[in-house]
Design an enzyme around this catalytic site. Structure first.
Site, short mmCIF file in Angstrom:
data_model
loop_
_atom_site.label_atom_id
_atom_site.label_comp_id
_atom_site.label_asym_id
_atom_site.label_seq_id
_atom_site.Cartn_x
_atom_site.Cartn_y
_atom_site.Cartn_z
CB CYS A 83 -54.56 -12.77 12.47
SG CYS A 83 -54.90 -13.88 13.86
CG HIS A 347 -50.10 -16.45 13.10
ND1 HIS A 347 -49.96 -15.17 12.59
CD2 HIS A 347 -51.44 -16.61 13.34
CE1 HIS A 347 -51.16 -14.60 12.53
NE2 HIS A 347 -52.06 -15.45 12.99
#
Length: 397
Positions: A83, A347
């Site tokens: 991430c 995201h």
């Protein structure tokens, strides 16, 4: 490192639900990259290198995406840091420029994902071979391993630990989600723009206690891009009015501290954030008290609270009160995640860190529209990935 690095162009696409359209990742990347170049007022032929971040596409997808901007034969690097991928691509671009290797570098990130929760690790077929197997092993030893999405278990258990140790309440956790959903209402790039009360967030379906769906970041499709340039390039192209300095940046990866305590709050990256932030403060001569606006990695509401503490915004255990008292929204001490954050903006892993930078650049230029933080001159971005890496970036206008 001898020179300064400036962000002179930013661009992104709207973040959307996976499988909700017919555009491919290359199209998304071309739009974001093209927007960043147009924002800088330059063509692709001025770019000397391109680090490209993504997690869910095949090898050399970076080249496939960049070729839609131009085929000039320059180096293209494929970057994957879970991430934290987007901020890692930005860090490479900054290093190229600061070291004097290049005068103009494009950092690009994108993701085209599948619907549903992420598994134990992108691309990990055998759980035992997963890059985050040790992280989940620490959790399992204390909390067991259930049937809910693994990442949600890890952060949900971190939330339980914080509640047990510090008296943090479910309402304070939900206040993070309420704040970020409220902020996203003014962001045309956000995946979700609905506003929810704390009560509605608490009443949403539970993903892993105490986290409900409206406290968890969704899977998303999207892309973002940043043009990083040297002081010489800024002067030569007359870009001083739009240039934002990367005042300091640091990445930290796991040490034994992440695992030794057996605590999920450490496993999810609090020590990494603390270490990277300390390096940034020392390098810039600035502290968190000098920051006006923050984009941080709220993959789950509890991670926003943990990050407050790791960045030095409050003492350990005081983060729940910080958000409940309004210190991290408009009219408070800081505005945190004016974009809506990961929870509401979305995201897409490879784009997230670069989208954070884009938001901060708009804020520091004073062009963020209804999201504008009054008088913002200094911004901090925090992007973290399990497995693990945390990147903290301090921007200054």
């Amino acid at each position: 490192m001898t020179g300064k690095a400036y962000i002179v162009g930013v661009g992104m696409t709207p973040f959307t639900k996976p499988e909700s359209g017919d555009r491919q990742y290359g199209d998304l990347a071309a739009e974001a990259g093209g927007n960043a170049l147009a924002d800088a007022g330059i063509g692709y032929d001025a770019v000397e290198q391109v680090p490209v971040g993504y997690c869910h596409q095949p090898s050399t997808a970076g080249q496939r995406a960049v070729y839609q901007l131009g085929m000039t034969g320059i180096p293209v690097y494929n970057v994957n840091n879970n991430c934290a991928t987007g901020a890692t691509a930005l860090m490479l671009a900054r290093q190229f420029v600061e070291a004097g290797v290049n005068d103009c570098v494009l950092a690009l990130g994108f993701e085209q994902m599948r619907r549903g929760a992420l598994g134990a690790g992108a691309g990990s077929g055998d759980f035992a071979a997963s890059p985050v197997a040790r992280h989940y092993g620490v959790m399992a030893a204390t909390h067991g391993f259930g049937k809910t999405p693994p990442t949600a278990q890890l952060f949900g258990n971190a939330a339980r630990e914080h509640m047990d140790r510090h008296g943090t309440t479910a309402e304070q956790l939900a206040a993070v989600g309420a704040k970020n959903h409220r902020h996203s209402a003014h962001n045309p790039y956000a995946q979700f723009r609905d506003v929810y009360t704390v009560e509605e967030i608490l009443a949403a379906p539970v993903v892993h206690h105490p986290l409900t769906r409206l406290q968890c970041s969704p899977t998303s499709d999207g892309a973002a891009a940043v043009v990083v340039a040297s002081e010489r390039f800024v002067d030569a192209h007359g870009l001083a009015d739009r240039a934002v300095e990367i005042a300091a940046q640091a990445m930290a990866t796991d040490t034994e501290e992440s695992f030794a305590s057996g605590s999920c709050t450490d496993v999810v990256g609090t020590p990494l954030t603390r270490a990277a932030a300390r390096q940034v403060y020392e390098a810039s001569g600035l502290g968190i008290e000098d920051v006006d606006v923050i984009e941080l990695h709220d993959c789950f509401s509890v991670n926003e609270l943990l990050t407050y503490e790791a960045l030095g915004m409050c003492a350990a255990g005081a983060s729940g009160a910080l958000v409940a008292d309004g210190a991290t929204t408009y009219g408070g001490r800081w505005v945190v995640n004016p974009s809506g954050g990961l929870i509401s903006k979305g995201h897409p892993l490879g784009a997230t860190g670069l989208a954070q930078a884009a938001e901060l650049v708009w804020q520091l230029r004073g062009t963020a529209g209804e999201r504008q933080v009054p008088g913002a001159r200094t911004g901090l971005a925090h992007n973290i990935g399990l497995g693990g890496a945390a990147v903290v970036t301090l921007l200054r206008k």
